[in-house]
Design an enzyme around this catalytic site. Structure first.
Site, short mmCIF file in Angstrom:
data_model
loop_
_atom_site.label_atom_id
_atom_site.label_comp_id
_atom_site.label_asym_id
_atom_site.label_seq_id
_atom_site.Cartn_x
_atom_site.Cartn_y
_atom_site.Cartn_z
CG HIS A 1 -1.79 1.15 1.37
ND1 HIS A 1 -2.76 1.47 0.45
CD2 HIS A 1 -1.85 2.09 2.33
CE1 HIS A 1 -3.38 2.55 0.85
NE2 HIS A 1 -2.85 2.97 1.98
CG ASN B 1 11.00 7.65 -18.25
OD1 ASN B 1 11.40 6.62 -18.76
ND2 ASN B 1 11.57 8.82 -18.48
#
Length: 132
Positions: free
Chosen positions: A20, A126
């Site tokens: 997370h 990217n």
């Protein structure tokens, strides 16, 4: 033996460690080396694989909440390239897309769990993905 999805053992191991709010960089062939984070280089040749190829393979098993990309991406690429990224990002439910100056983008890199380097030649293609 795995027969579908991501088959590269180093990529699988890297992705398995993400939890997370952790981030993962998916970068082009020329992206700088960052000694602070693990890099898995899967570039085969210019154009293989592409950043979006990796993203598509991550989507089924990686809940993405946010994607960062350099805002210069919009100024240096043709409309069809921008559309392909936007379409890929649009296929992720509830994702937030943030485009910021590439100098700022690169400050996020050292905090990532790792970096997957591709053969993608797309200028500023990217991305950094954050798990939720």
């Amino acid at each position: 033996m795995l027969q579908n999805g991501i088959l590269n053992p180093q990529v699988l191991e890297l992705v398995a460690r993400i939890r997370h709010t952790n981030t993962l960089v998916i970068a082009d062939w020329a992206f700088p080396y960052w000694p602070q984070i693990e890099t898995v280089d899967i570039s085969l040749t210019k154009g293989m694989p592409m950043v979006l190829d990796v993203l598509e393979l991550l989507k089924p098993n990686f809940k993405i909440g946010r994607i960062w990309q350099a805002e210069e991406f919009l100024d240096t690429n043709p409309a069809e390239t921008i559309k392909s990224f936007d379409d890929s990002f649009g296929g992720i439910p509830d994702v937030t897309i943030e485009r910021l100056p590439h100098v700022t983008f690169k400050t996020f890199v050292p905090d990532a769990i790792g970096l997957i380097r591709t053969g993608d030649p797309t200028a500023y293609g990217n991305i950094i993905v954050e798990s939720v």
